[in-house]
Design a protein around this motif. Structure first.
Motif, PDB file in Angstrom:
ATOM      1  N   GLY A  74       0.793  -1.220   0.000  1.00 54.77           N
ATOM      2  CA  GLY A  74       0.000   0.000   0.000  1.00 54.77           C
ATOM      3  C   GLY A  74       0.823   1.267   0.000  1.00 54.77           C
ATOM      4  O   GLY A  74       0.282   2.363   0.132  1.00 54.77           O
ATOM      5  N   SER A  75       2.134   1.120  -0.158  1.00 54.83           N
ATOM      6  CA  SER A  75       3.013   2.287  -0.149  1.00 54.83           C
ATOM      7  C   SER A  75       4.149   2.061  -1.143  1.00 54.83           C
ATOM      8  O   SER A  75       4.126   1.127  -1.935  1.00 54.83           O
ATOM      9  CB  SER A  75       3.571   2.516   1.260  1.00 54.83           C
ATOM     10  OG  SER A  75       4.388   1.424   1.623  1.00 54.83           O
ATOM     11  N   ARG A  76       5.149   2.894  -1.036  1.00 57.55           N
ATOM     12  CA  ARG A  76       6.318   2.809  -1.918  1.00 57.55           C
ATOM     13  C   ARG A  76       7.014   1.454  -1.814  1.00 57.55           C
ATOM     14  O   ARG A  76       7.523   0.929  -2.796  1.00 57.55           O
ATOM     15  CB  ARG A  76       7.283   3.936  -1.552  1.00 57.55           C
ATOM     16  CG  ARG A  76       8.449   4.069  -2.462  1.00 57.55           C
ATOM     17  CD  ARG A  76       9.273   5.278  -2.082  1.00 57.55           C
ATOM     18  NE  ARG A  76      10.346   5.457  -3.036  1.00 57.55           N
ATOM     19  CZ  ARG A  76      11.309   6.329  -2.893  1.00 57.55           C
ATOM     20  NH1 ARG A  76      11.321   7.132  -1.853  1.00 57.55           N
ATOM     21  NH2 ARG A  76      12.256   6.430  -3.788  1.00 57.55           N
ATOM     22  N   SER A  77       7.034   0.881  -0.627  1.00 58.31           N
ATOM     23  CA  SER A  77       7.693  -0.419  -0.465  1.00 58.31           C
ATOM     24  C   SER A  77       6.975  -1.506  -1.261  1.00 58.31           C
ATOM     25  O   SER A  77       7.617  -2.398  -1.818  1.00 58.31           O
ATOM     26  CB  SER A  77       7.791  -0.807   1.012  1.00 58.31           C
ATOM     27  OG  SER A  77       6.515  -0.885   1.603  1.00 58.31           O
ATOM     28  N   GLY A  78       5.665  -1.447  -1.333  1.00 54.78           N
ATOM     29  CA  GLY A  78       4.920  -2.408  -2.145  1.00 54.78           C
ATOM     30  C   GLY A  78       5.230  -2.252  -3.625  1.00 54.78           C
ATOM     31  O   GLY A  78       5.352  -3.239  -4.355  1.00 54.78           O
ATOM     32  N   ASP A  79       5.371  -1.003  -4.078  1.00 56.98           N
ATOM     33  CA  ASP A  79       5.740  -0.759  -5.480  1.00 56.98           C
ATOM     34  C   ASP A  79       7.132  -1.319  -5.769  1.00 56.98           C
ATOM     35  O   ASP A  79       7.365  -1.936  -6.810  1.00 56.98           O
ATOM     36  CB  ASP A  79       5.716   0.739  -5.796  1.00 56.98           C
ATOM     37  CG  ASP A  79       4.318   1.335  -5.735  1.00 56.98           C
ATOM     38  OD1 ASP A  79       3.326   0.590  -5.897  1.00 56.98           O
ATOM     39  OD2 ASP A  79       4.220   2.563  -5.522  1.00 56.98           O
ATOM     40  N   ALA A  80       8.065  -1.109  -4.829  1.00 51.97           N
ATOM     41  CA  ALA A  80       9.426  -1.628  -5.001  1.00 51.97           C
ATOM     42  C   ALA A  80       9.411  -3.155  -5.024  1.00 51.97           C
ATOM     43  O   ALA A  80      10.128  -3.782  -5.813  1.00 51.97           O
ATOM     44  CB  ALA A  80      10.335  -1.116  -3.888  1.00 51.97           C
ATOM     45  N   LEU A  81       8.584  -3.752  -4.179  1.00 50.13           N
ATOM     46  CA  LEU A  81       8.465  -5.211  -4.159  1.00 50.13           C
ATOM     47  C   LEU A  81       7.978  -5.731  -5.508  1.00 50.13           C
ATOM     48  O   LEU A  81       8.526  -6.699  -6.039  1.00 50.13           O
ATOM     49  CB  LEU A  81       7.510  -5.656  -3.051  1.00 50.13           C
ATOM     50  CG  LEU A  81       7.127  -7.137  -3.082  1.00 50.13           C
ATOM     51  CD1 LEU A  81       8.330  -8.017  -2.783  1.00 50.13           C
ATOM     52  CD2 LEU A  81       6.000  -7.416  -2.118  1.00 50.13           C
ATOM     53  N   VAL A  82       6.958  -5.098  -6.059  1.00 47.30           N
ATOM     54  CA  VAL A  82       6.427  -5.518  -7.364  1.00 47.30           C
ATOM     55  C   VAL A  82       7.541  -5.490  -8.411  1.00 47.30           C
ATOM     56  O   VAL A  82       7.718  -6.441  -9.177  1.00 47.30           O
ATOM     57  CB  VAL A  82       5.236  -4.628  -7.791  1.00 47.30           C
ATOM     58  CG1 VAL A  82       4.873  -4.853  -9.248  1.00 47.30           C
ATOM     59  CG2 VAL A  82       4.032  -4.883  -6.889  1.00 47.30           C
ATOM     60  N   ASP A  83       8.314  -4.409  -8.436  1.00 46.21           N
ATOM     61  CA  ASP A  83       9.408  -4.294  -9.407  1.00 46.21           C
ATOM     62  C   ASP A  83      10.459  -5.381  -9.190  1.00 46.21           C
ATOM     63  O   ASP A  83      10.858  -6.074 -10.125  1.00 46.21           O
ATOM     64  CB  ASP A  83      10.073  -2.920  -9.314  1.00 46.21           C
ATOM     65  CG  ASP A  83       9.163  -1.791  -9.772  1.00 46.21           C
ATOM     66  OD1 ASP A  83       8.156  -2.067 -10.459  1.00 46.21           O
ATOM     67  OD2 ASP A  83       9.461  -0.627  -9.424  1.00 46.21           O
ATOM     68  N   LEU A  84      10.907  -5.528  -7.962  1.00 46.55           N
ATOM     69  CA  LEU A  84      11.960  -6.488  -7.643  1.00 46.55           C
ATOM     70  C   LEU A  84      11.492  -7.922  -7.884  1.00 46.55           C
ATOM     71  O   LEU A  84      12.220  -8.738  -8.450  1.00 46.55           O
ATOM     72  CB  LEU A  84      12.395  -6.295  -6.184  1.00 46.55           C
ATOM     73  CG  LEU A  84      13.606  -7.067  -5.699  1.00 46.55           C
ATOM     74  CD1 LEU A  84      14.827  -6.790  -6.558  1.00 46.55           C
ATOM     75  CD2 LEU A  84      13.884  -6.712  -4.237  1.00 46.55           C
ATOM     76  N   TYR A  85      10.284  -8.222  -7.479  1.00 45.36           N
ATOM     77  CA  TYR A  85       9.695  -9.550  -7.674  1.00 45.36           C
ATOM     78  C   TYR A  85       9.705  -9.917  -9.159  1.00 45.36           C
ATOM     79  O   TYR A  85      10.074 -11.026  -9.532  1.00 45.36           O
ATOM     80  CB  TYR A  85       8.271  -9.543  -7.117  1.00 45.36           C
ATOM     81  CG  TYR A  85       7.586 -10.880  -7.066  1.00 45.36           C
ATOM     82  CD1 TYR A  85       7.725 -11.702  -5.956  1.00 45.36           C
ATOM     83  CD2 TYR A  85       6.773 -11.312  -8.104  1.00 45.36           C
ATOM     84  CE1 TYR A  85       7.074 -12.927  -5.888  1.00 45.36           C
ATOM     85  CE2 TYR A  85       6.122 -12.537  -8.050  1.00 45.36           C
ATOM     86  CZ  TYR A  85       6.274 -13.337  -6.941  1.00 45.36           C
ATOM     87  OH  TYR A  85       5.632 -14.551  -6.883  1.00 45.36           O
ATOM     88  N   GLY A  86       9.339  -8.967  -9.998  1.00 38.63           N
ATOM     89  CA  GLY A  86       9.313  -9.203 -11.437  1.00 38.63           C
ATOM     90  C   GLY A  86      10.692  -9.411 -12.042  1.00 38.63           C
ATOM     91  O   GLY A  86      10.847 -10.143 -13.019  1.00 38.63           O
ATOM     92  N   MET A  87      11.706  -8.797 -11.466  1.00 41.36           N
ATOM     93  CA  MET A  87      13.072  -8.927 -11.983  1.00 41.36           C
ATOM     94  C   MET A  87      13.700 -10.274 -11.634  1.00 41.36           C
ATOM     95  O   MET A  87      14.716 -10.643 -12.214  1.00 41.36           O
ATOM     96  CB  MET A  87      13.957  -7.817 -11.404  1.00 41.36           C
ATOM     97  CG  MET A  87      13.637  -6.436 -11.897  1.00 41.36           C
ATOM     98  SD  MET A  87      14.757  -5.263 -11.092  1.00 41.36           S
ATOM     99  CE  MET A  87      13.765  -3.800 -11.070  1.00 41.36           C
ATOM    100  N   LEU A  88      13.123 -10.995 -10.692  1.00 37.58           N
ATOM    101  CA  LEU A  88      13.718 -12.240 -10.198  1.00 37.58           C
ATOM    102  C   LEU A  88      12.875 -13.453 -10.581  1.00 37.58           C
ATOM    103  O   LEU A  88      12.714 -14.387  -9.802  1.00 37.58           O
ATOM    104  CB  LEU A  88      13.883 -12.157  -8.678  1.00 37.58           C
ATOM    105  CG  LEU A  88      14.868 -11.092  -8.223  1.00 37.58           C
ATOM    106  CD1 LEU A  88      14.702 -10.790  -6.753  1.00 37.58           C
ATOM    107  CD2 LEU A  88      16.293 -11.533  -8.534  1.00 37.58           C
TER     108      LEU A  88
END
Length: 170
Positions: A74-88
């Protein structure tokens, strides 16, 4: 790179909720590689990455057999997780995610969009809600100190769950 059993495992905490859970994990066990993504360095025993360094972190994590994520959504950390999750995509990923309280409408809606991007057919992990803490409140009007104690207990319980899961990962 440390090994837990046979697998090379990294634990990545993102944002405030993830950092709080990681802090509790480090109090239980320290034989894993810890990474923290946040606006500032807050954990002593974790490698720190800023939100703008997701590509560098993904490159570093690509050598692991399994990556365990812990983050509040629900915040910036969730957005970062989505990006990182997709890269791995080629690495096993286990997620322990926390959704906001039901009354945090904007964050709740944002968390649902983030979950929609992560919860594919290969999703492994748990999505936990802070709403369960409200049921544990004894007072009709929750006090800040009582809620803070409940959040700390929640963080410890999630940390214990993750450490137990790490033992099962091969």
């Amino acid at each position: 790179m440390r090994r837990w059993g046979m697998a090379k495992i990294a634990v990545v905490s993102l944002g405030g909720a993830g950092t709080s859970i990681m802090r509790e994990m480090l109090g239980i066990a320290s034989d894993f590689d810890a990474y923290n993504v946040n606006e500032r360095r807050t954990l002593k025993n974790a490698r720190y990455f800023g939100y703008e360094e997701m590509e560098a972190l993904a490159e570093e994590l690509s050598g692991y057999d399994c990556i365990i994520f812990t983050a509040g959504l629900g915040s910036r950390s969730g957005d970062a997780l989505v990006d990182l999750y997709g890269m791995l995509d080629g690495v096993r990923r286990l997620c322990f995610l926390v959704t906001p309280f039901y009354f945090e409408i904007e964050r709740l809606m944002r968390s649902r969009a983030q979950l929609g991007k992560i919860m594919t057919e290969d999703f492994e992990g748990a999505v936990l809600t802070l709403n369960s803490l409200l049921r544990d409140m004894e007072e009709a009007e929750p006090s800040k100190s009582k809620l803070e104690k409940l959040v700390r207990r929640f963080d410890r319980e999630v940390a214990s769950l993750i450490v137990e899961m790490m033992q099962e990962v091969r």
